[in-house]
Design a protein around this motif. Structure first.
Motif, PDB file in Angstrom:
ATOM      1  N   MET A  16      14.985  19.301 -14.224  1.00 23.88           N
ATOM      2  CA  MET A  16      15.452  19.551 -12.854  1.00 23.88           C
ATOM      3  C   MET A  16      16.096  20.924 -12.719  1.00 23.88           C
ATOM      4  O   MET A  16      15.887  21.634 -11.719  1.00 23.88           O
ATOM      5  N   SER A  17      16.885  21.315 -13.711  1.00 23.55           N
ATOM      6  CA  SER A  17      17.520  22.633 -13.635  1.00 23.55           C
ATOM      7  C   SER A  17      16.473  23.739 -13.694  1.00 23.55           C
ATOM      8  O   SER A  17      16.576  24.744 -12.968  1.00 23.55           O
ATOM      9  N   ALA A  18      15.447  23.563 -14.535  1.00 27.34           N
ATOM     10  CA  ALA A  18      14.392  24.574 -14.624  1.00 27.34           C
ATOM     11  C   ALA A  18      13.600  24.657 -13.316  1.00 27.34           C
ATOM     12  O   ALA A  18      13.269  25.744 -12.848  1.00 27.34           O
ATOM     13  N   ILE A  19      13.291  23.500 -12.725  1.00 27.64           N
ATOM     14  CA  ILE A  19      12.546  23.495 -11.453  1.00 27.64           C
ATOM     15  C   ILE A  19      13.355  24.162 -10.349  1.00 27.64           C
ATOM     16  O   ILE A  19      12.834  24.971  -9.570  1.00 27.64           O
ATOM     17  N   ASN A  25      13.581  27.974 -11.028  1.00 27.83           N
ATOM     18  CA  ASN A  25      12.294  28.666 -10.939  1.00 27.83           C
ATOM     19  C   ASN A  25      11.761  28.740  -9.520  1.00 27.83           C
ATOM     20  O   ASN A  25      11.173  29.754  -9.128  1.00 27.83           O
ATOM     21  N   GLU A  26      11.966  27.688  -8.720  1.00 28.12           N
ATOM     22  CA  GLU A  26      11.284  27.604  -7.430  1.00 28.12           C
ATOM     23  C   GLU A  26      12.212  27.686  -6.229  1.00 28.12           C
ATOM     24  O   GLU A  26      11.834  28.218  -5.185  1.00 28.12           O
ATOM     25  N   PHE A  27      13.418  27.163  -6.332  1.00 29.58           N
ATOM     26  CA  PHE A  27      14.256  27.006  -5.145  1.00 29.58           C
ATOM     27  C   PHE A  27      15.496  27.899  -5.144  1.00 29.58           C
ATOM     28  O   PHE A  27      16.012  28.202  -4.071  1.00 29.58           O
ATOM     29  N   ALA A  28      15.999  28.321  -6.305  1.00 28.76           N
ATOM     30  CA  ALA A  28      17.221  29.133  -6.343  1.00 28.76           C
ATOM     31  C   ALA A  28      16.909  30.573  -5.955  1.00 28.76           C
ATOM     32  O   ALA A  28      15.829  31.097  -6.266  1.00 28.76           O
ATOM     33  N   ASN A  29      17.865  31.203  -5.251  1.00 28.43           N
ATOM     34  CA  ASN A  29      17.678  32.617  -4.944  1.00 28.43           C
ATOM     35  C   ASN A  29      17.980  33.467  -6.173  1.00 28.43           C
ATOM     36  O   ASN A  29      18.446  32.971  -7.198  1.00 28.43           O
ATOM     37  N   ARG A  76      -0.032  28.659  -6.656  1.00 30.96           N
ATOM     38  CA  ARG A  76       1.090  28.471  -5.747  1.00 30.96           C
ATOM     39  C   ARG A  76       0.736  28.948  -4.345  1.00 30.96           C
ATOM     40  O   ARG A  76       0.973  28.239  -3.349  1.00 30.96           O
ATOM     41  N   ASP A  77       0.162  30.122  -4.244  1.00 31.27           N
ATOM     42  CA  ASP A  77      -0.176  30.675  -2.925  1.00 31.27           C
ATOM     43  C   ASP A  77      -1.236  29.825  -2.228  1.00 31.27           C
ATOM     44  O   ASP A  77      -1.163  29.598  -1.007  1.00 31.27           O
ATOM     45  N   GLY A 113      -0.877  24.379   3.554  1.00 30.21           N
ATOM     46  CA  GLY A 113       0.109  23.647   4.326  1.00 30.21           C
ATOM     47  C   GLY A 113       1.049  22.790   3.513  1.00 30.21           C
ATOM     48  O   GLY A 113       1.866  22.057   4.085  1.00 30.21           O
ATOM     49  N   ALA A 114       0.981  22.855   2.188  1.00 27.18           N
ATOM     50  CA  ALA A 114       1.887  22.060   1.358  1.00 27.18           C
ATOM     51  C   ALA A 114       3.286  22.658   1.386  1.00 27.18           C
ATOM     52  O   ALA A 114       3.455  23.883   1.474  1.00 27.18           O
ATOM     53  N   THR A 115       4.271  21.807   1.310  1.00 29.72           N
ATOM     54  CA  THR A 115       5.652  22.269   1.252  1.00 29.72           C
ATOM     55  C   THR A 115       5.953  22.760  -0.170  1.00 29.72           C
ATOM     56  O   THR A 115       5.208  22.453  -1.119  1.00 29.72           O
ATOM     57  N   PRO A 116       7.039  23.510  -0.352  1.00 24.15           N
ATOM     58  CA  PRO A 116       7.401  23.933  -1.720  1.00 24.15           C
ATOM     59  C   PRO A 116       7.586  22.754  -2.673  1.00 24.15           C
ATOM     60  O   PRO A 116       7.221  22.837  -3.844  1.00 24.15           O
ATOM     61  N   SER A 117       8.145  21.635  -2.165  1.00 28.37           N
ATOM     62  CA  SER A 117       8.320  20.459  -3.020  1.00 28.37           C
ATOM     63  C   SER A 117       6.983  19.886  -3.436  1.00 28.37           C
ATOM     64  O   SER A 117       6.763  19.535  -4.606  1.00 28.37           O
ATOM     65  N   GLU A 118       6.061  19.768  -2.496  1.00 30.75           N
ATOM     66  CA  GLU A 118       4.735  19.254  -2.821  1.00 30.75           C
ATOM     67  C   GLU A 118       3.987  20.194  -3.751  1.00 30.75           C
ATOM     68  O   GLU A 118       3.261  19.751  -4.654  1.00 30.75           O
ATOM     69  N   THR A 119       4.159  21.489  -3.554  1.00 31.57           N
ATOM     70  CA  THR A 119       3.519  22.460  -4.443  1.00 31.57           C
ATOM     71  C   THR A 119       4.031  22.316  -5.865  1.00 31.57           C
ATOM     72  O   THR A 119       3.259  22.361  -6.839  1.00 31.57           O
ATOM     73  N   MET A 120       5.332  22.113  -6.003  1.00 30.67           N
ATOM     74  CA  MET A 120       5.909  21.956  -7.330  1.00 30.67           C
ATOM     75  C   MET A 120       5.426  20.678  -7.997  1.00 30.67           C
ATOM     76  O   MET A 120       5.004  20.677  -9.163  1.00 30.67           O
TER      77      MET A 120
END
Length: 458
Positions: free
Chosen positions: A250-253, A256-260, A341-342, A348-355
């Motif tokens: 969870m910390s890695a996800i 990698n994807e959501f933290a600025n 990812r792109d 139309g997938a959300t970032p959560s669905e993409t992950m």
């Protein structure tokens, strides 16, 4: 003298590199066309001087003391070792080595002092001879390398050939080291099973490797069932993975994807600091903070908690494993092609669905590698278990009870003066062999998973 030998090695190798490089530059400045650039001429001299002399130093250091001791045994100590067995001879040589190094205990006999002084004199002579040999051989090799600096000399091909043979040599060393480890385990394990039935070891439910040291001593015959020890290893490993895998993933996800960028630049180094904390510090933390906290909580709710628990050891070990899983997972997610990812976001997938549906499945090989490393660290950890879980082998899966692990028992069996002719000591090798087999099975299983997902996303 050893430090001086290695210092001379570095000096002469660097000197040869500089001489050849300057000679090649001089030829180039003379408007001669070189078959290789000047850098490779310097590297050729560096390798030509460094590798043979390094091999010479290592062989000299390995063979010097055995040869000198053999000389003492065959000449100086013959009359004093008449009728002595191997153990007495080894003990006497150890005392003479101690005298030669300047450490004298008690009042040794005059002949031991004389033998120690002679050994010290021979060691000093051989050290000086090593330095002289290095200097002479290095000058010869530098001259040979300098003679090779010619326009038609293909230095690059020779350097690449040397590097290739170096890589082959390293591979051979790694292979033979592995074979040596397996062979030593198999031989000693075979000796153990010649004293203890294999069925008792594999299916026994008691682990009490205590045997009588004397014929008149009252002691147990010893019980060598490894199931309680292996069960304790599984319990502590399961507790550690139960904490470290979700938190690490969870910390890695998130990073990698959501933290600025600001949060990631601060959080990731702080998280990876945990990987650099010594295991003894984790052990202190477990025994001084975690275990008392569990016992206080157990007393408050009426649950009996052992002074040493698998839960405390596994929990602290899980904290230690978080940075390994997190770092491997983050690297695996970052290695996924940006096009995946792109493409997912463009559809139309959300970032959560993409992950969850694209990035995470594609990164499974790297994630499994990180989890496998964490499992290996958990199975092989010793210090935290000794301090927080205890040394008593119990056949239980209760994480609130005291258990032990395979590695702790191996260390316990081999502490002190060991004699490799009784089942108590040889049991350590049997445990090591079983641990090797279990780790091999885990590796094979993880490799199958990696291959399966790699075929899907290649």
């Amino acid at each position: 003298m050893t430090i001086l030998a290695f210092a001379l090695l570095i000096f002469f190798a660097s000197l040869g590199c500089i001489i050849n490089h300057r000679s090649a530059v001089s030829l180039r400045n003379s408007r001669l066309r070189l078959a290789s650039i000047t850098l490779y001429h310097g590297l050729f001299s560096l390798f030509l001087v460094f590798i043979p002399i390094l091999i010479l130093i290592l062989l000299w250091l390995v063979l010097q003391n055995p040869l000198l001791e053999l000389y003492l045994l065959r000449s100086v100590l013959v009359e004093y070792l008449a009728g002595a067995n191997k153990g007495e001879t080894d003990l006497m040589l150890a005392e003479i080595r101690s005298i030669a190094s300047g450490t004298i205990f008690g009042q040794p006999e005059e002949w031991k002092l004389a033998a120690g002084e002679q050994l010290a004199a021979l060691q000093d002579l051989f050290s000086k001879l090593l330095v002289f040999t290095i200097a002479v051989l290095a000058l010869i090799l530098i001259f040979v390398a300098r003679y090779k600096v010619r326009p038609e000399f293909r230095a690059r091909q020779n350097v690449e050939r040397i590097v290739t043979w170096l890589m082959i040599a390293c591979s051979v060393v790694a292979i033979f080291t592995t074979l040596g480890i397996i062979a030593s385990l198999m031989v000693e394990t075979g000796r153990f099973f010649s004293l203890v039935p294999i069925t008792e070891f594999l299916f026994g439910l008691n682990w009490e490797p205590q045997i009588p040291m004397r014929e008149d001593q009252v002691a147990a015959e010893g019980a060598f069932g490894w199931i309680p020890v292996f069960t304790g290893t599984l319990v502590i490993t399961a507790v550690a993975l139960f904490l470290s895998v979700p938190v690490g993933l969870m910390s890695a996800i998130y990073l990698n994807e959501f933290a600025n960028h600001r949060v990631r630049s601060i959080s990731k180094p702080v998280l990876e600091i945990l990987a650099g904390v010594p295991t003894i510090v984790y052990g202190f933390f477990a025994i001084l903070v975690v275990t008392p906290a569990f016992r206080s909580f157990g007393d408050a709710v009426g649950i009996e908690v052992s002074p040493n628990t698998a839960l405390a050891a596994g929990g602290v070990m899980g904290i230690m494993l978080i940075p390994f899983i997190s770092s491997f997972t983050d690297d695996a997610l970052s290695a996924v092609p940006k096009s995946l990812r792109d493409g997912s976001l463009a559809l139309g997938a959300t970032p959560s669905e993409t992950m969850l549906k694209v990035l995470f499945p594609a990164a499974i090989p790297g994630i499994v590698g990180g989890i496998l490393l964490a499992v290996s660290r958990a199975i092989g950890e010793t210090m935290i278990v000794v301090m927080a879980a205890g040394l008593i082998a119990k056949f239980t899966i209760n994480p609130l009870d005291s258990v032990t692990t395979v590695t702790v028992q191996i260390v316990t069996l081999l502490i002190g003066d060991t004699s490799f002719d009784n089942p108590k000591t040889l049991a350590a090798f049997a445990l090591g062999m079983m641990l090797f087999i279990v780790t091999l099975i885990i590796n094979i299983f993880a490799l199958r998973i990696v291959q399966k997902y790699r075929e899907i996303y290649d």
